[in-house]
Motif scaffolding. Structure first.
Motif, PDB file in Angstrom:
ATOM      1  N   THR A   1       0.821  -1.194   0.000  1.00 33.84           N
ATOM      2  CA  THR A   1       0.000   0.000   0.000  1.00 33.84           C
ATOM      3  C   THR A   1       0.864   1.257   0.000  1.00 33.84           C
ATOM      4  O   THR A   1       1.864   1.331   0.708  1.00 33.84           O
ATOM      5  N   VAL A   2       0.456   2.222  -0.805  1.00 24.35           N
ATOM      6  CA  VAL A   2       1.180   3.474  -0.935  1.00 24.35           C
ATOM      7  C   VAL A   2       0.370   4.598  -0.309  1.00 24.35           C
ATOM      8  O   VAL A   2      -0.846   4.679  -0.499  1.00 24.35           O
ATOM      9  N   LYS A   3       1.050   5.459   0.429  1.00 25.45           N
ATOM     10  CA  LYS A   3       0.424   6.643   0.989  1.00 25.45           C
ATOM     11  C   LYS A   3       0.961   7.869   0.271  1.00 25.45           C
ATOM     12  O   LYS A   3       2.154   7.963  -0.008  1.00 25.45           O
ATOM     13  N   TYR A   4       0.065   8.815  -0.017  1.00 24.06           N
ATOM     14  CA  TYR A   4       0.415  10.010  -0.770  1.00 24.06           C
ATOM     15  C   TYR A   4       0.203  11.260   0.054  1.00 24.06           C
ATOM     16  O   TYR A   4      -0.685  11.315   0.910  1.00 24.06           O
ATOM     17  N   GLY A   5       1.023  12.260  -0.232  1.00 22.92           N
ATOM     18  CA  GLY A   5       0.786  13.559   0.354  1.00 22.92           C
ATOM     19  C   GLY A   5      -0.497  14.162  -0.183  1.00 22.92           C
ATOM     20  O   GLY A   5      -0.908  13.896  -1.317  1.00 22.92           O
ATOM     21  N   ALA A   6      -1.131  14.993   0.629  1.00 27.41           N
ATOM     22  CA  ALA A   6      -2.425  15.548   0.266  1.00 27.41           C
ATOM     23  C   ALA A   6      -2.380  16.360  -1.021  1.00 27.41           C
ATOM     24  O   ALA A   6      -3.345  16.370  -1.795  1.00 27.41           O
ATOM     25  N   SER A   7      -1.279  17.033  -1.276  1.00 27.01           N
ATOM     26  CA  SER A   7      -1.190  17.907  -2.436  1.00 27.01           C
ATOM     27  C   SER A   7      -1.085  17.158  -3.758  1.00 27.01           C
ATOM     28  O   SER A   7      -1.303  17.756  -4.815  1.00 27.01           O
ATOM     29  N   VAL A   8      -0.762  15.868  -3.716  1.00 29.55           N
ATOM     30  CA  VAL A   8      -0.580  15.102  -4.949  1.00 29.55           C
ATOM     31  C   VAL A   8      -1.543  13.934  -5.065  1.00 29.55           C
ATOM     32  O   VAL A   8      -1.615  13.307  -6.133  1.00 29.55           O
ATOM     33  N   LYS A   9      -2.272  13.640  -4.027  1.00 30.75           N
ATOM     34  CA  LYS A   9      -3.182  12.503  -4.036  1.00 30.75           C
ATOM     35  C   LYS A   9      -4.196  12.645  -5.166  1.00 30.75           C
ATOM     36  O   LYS A   9      -4.807  13.692  -5.349  1.00 30.75           O
ATOM     37  N   GLY A  10      -4.358  11.567  -5.924  1.00 30.64           N
ATOM     38  CA  GLY A  10      -5.261  11.572  -7.053  1.00 30.64           C
ATOM     39  C   GLY A  10      -4.596  11.941  -8.358  1.00 30.64           C
ATOM     40  O   GLY A  10      -5.182  11.727  -9.429  1.00 30.64           O
ATOM     41  N   ARG A  11      -3.409  12.505  -8.313  1.00 28.07           N
ATOM     42  CA  ARG A  11      -2.681  12.908  -9.516  1.00 28.07           C
ATOM     43  C   ARG A  11      -1.411  12.089  -9.739  1.00 28.07           C
ATOM     44  O   ARG A  11      -1.011  11.883 -10.884  1.00 28.07           O
ATOM     45  N   PHE A  12      -0.776  11.641  -8.660  1.00 27.84           N
ATOM     46  CA  PHE A  12       0.484  10.908  -8.757  1.00 27.84           C
ATOM     47  C   PHE A  12       0.261   9.445  -8.394  1.00 27.84           C
ATOM     48  O   PHE A  12      -0.595   9.117  -7.566  1.00 27.84           O
ATOM     49  N   THR A  13       1.073   8.569  -8.997  1.00 30.68           N
ATOM     50  CA  THR A  13       1.004   7.149  -8.714  1.00 30.68           C
ATOM     51  C   THR A  13       2.410   6.599  -8.499  1.00 30.68           C
ATOM     52  O   THR A  13       3.289   6.781  -9.342  1.00 30.68           O
ATOM     53  N   PHE A  14       2.622   5.928  -7.386  1.00 28.34           N
ATOM     54  CA  PHE A  14       3.890   5.322  -7.021  1.00 28.34           C
ATOM     55  C   PHE A  14       3.794   3.821  -7.319  1.00 28.34           C
ATOM     56  O   PHE A  14       2.872   3.156  -6.836  1.00 28.34           O
ATOM     57  N   SER A  15       4.739   3.291  -8.100  1.00 25.62           N
ATOM     58  CA  SER A  15       4.727   1.881  -8.436  1.00 25.62           C
ATOM     59  C   SER A  15       6.131   1.305  -8.361  1.00 25.62           C
ATOM     60  O   SER A  15       7.122   2.041  -8.283  1.00 25.62           O
ATOM     61  N   SER A  16       6.212  -0.020  -8.389  1.00 22.86           N
ATOM     62  CA  SER A  16       7.481  -0.713  -8.246  1.00 22.86           C
ATOM     63  C   SER A  16       7.583  -1.852  -9.247  1.00 22.86           C
ATOM     64  O   SER A  16       6.609  -2.557  -9.493  1.00 22.86           O
ATOM     65  N   ASP A  17       8.760  -2.025  -9.814  1.00 27.45           N
ATOM     66  CA  ASP A  17       9.066  -3.150 -10.697  1.00 27.45           C
ATOM     67  C   ASP A  17      10.288  -3.842 -10.116  1.00 27.45           C
ATOM     68  O   ASP A  17      11.420  -3.419 -10.341  1.00 27.45           O
ATOM     69  N   THR A  18      10.063  -4.901  -9.368  1.00 24.01           N
ATOM     70  CA  THR A  18      11.172  -5.569  -8.685  1.00 24.01           C
ATOM     71  C   THR A  18      12.118  -6.259  -9.657  1.00 24.01           C
ATOM     72  O   THR A  18      13.311  -6.377  -9.371  1.00 24.01           O
ATOM     73  N   ASP A  19      11.619  -6.703 -10.797  1.00 23.06           N
ATOM     74  CA  ASP A  19      12.482  -7.347 -11.791  1.00 23.06           C
ATOM     75  C   ASP A  19      13.534  -6.381 -12.320  1.00 23.06           C
ATOM     76  O   ASP A  19      14.637  -6.792 -12.690  1.00 23.06           O
ATOM     77  N   LYS A  20      13.195  -5.101 -12.374  1.00 25.06           N
ATOM     78  CA  LYS A  20      14.117  -4.084 -12.869  1.00 25.06           C
ATOM     79  C   LYS A  20      14.786  -3.303 -11.749  1.00 25.06           C
ATOM     80  O   LYS A  20      15.561  -2.383 -12.024  1.00 25.06           O
TER      81      LYS A  20
END
Length: 120
Positions: free
Chosen positions: A57-76
């Motif tokens: 689960t990712v938590k976002y700052g209020a100023s960016v929530k809904g606009r930014f997305t944090f993701s991870s690619d463990t293979d890379k």
């Protein structure tokens, strides 16, 4: 040696999109969390988003929530920050941060940062 290398920043128009990347290496053992921060001159660093477990689960700052997305690619061994609907207020140096737990000790590492400028 632990390394965090950000890339993908640049000049973008308001309303545009940019995807930042953070390639990491040198994590030998233990668990870790990844975070994105940003900072403008004369201001404190602001936490943008945090992923406390890989793929968790990712938590976002209020100023960016809904606009930014944090993701991870463990293979890379790379994490990403997808930034949409950019505003001039998003202009900052964006930093990748890692917390690494080895045995009973926690270490913190920072990347060099990548500049994002939102302007018409």
């Amino acid at each position: 040696q632990v390394q965090l290398v950000e890339s993908g920043g640049g000049l973008v128009q308001p309303g545009g999109s940019v995807r930042l990347s953070c390639a990491y290496s040198g994590f030998t053992s233990g668990t870790y969390a990844m975070r994105w921060y940003r900072q403008t001159p004369g201001e404190e660093r602001e936490l943008v988003a945090a992923m406390y477990n890989a793929g968790g689960t990712v938590k976002y700052g209020a100023s960016v929530k809904g606009r930014f997305t944090f993701s991870s690619d463990t293979d890379k061994s790379t994490v990403y920050l997808q930034m949409n609907s950019l505003e001039p207020e998003d202009t900052a140096v964006y930093y990748c941060n890692a917390l690494v737990v080895v045995s009973t000790t926690t270490y913190e590492y920072w990347g060099q940062g990548t500049q994002v400028t939102v302007s018409s």
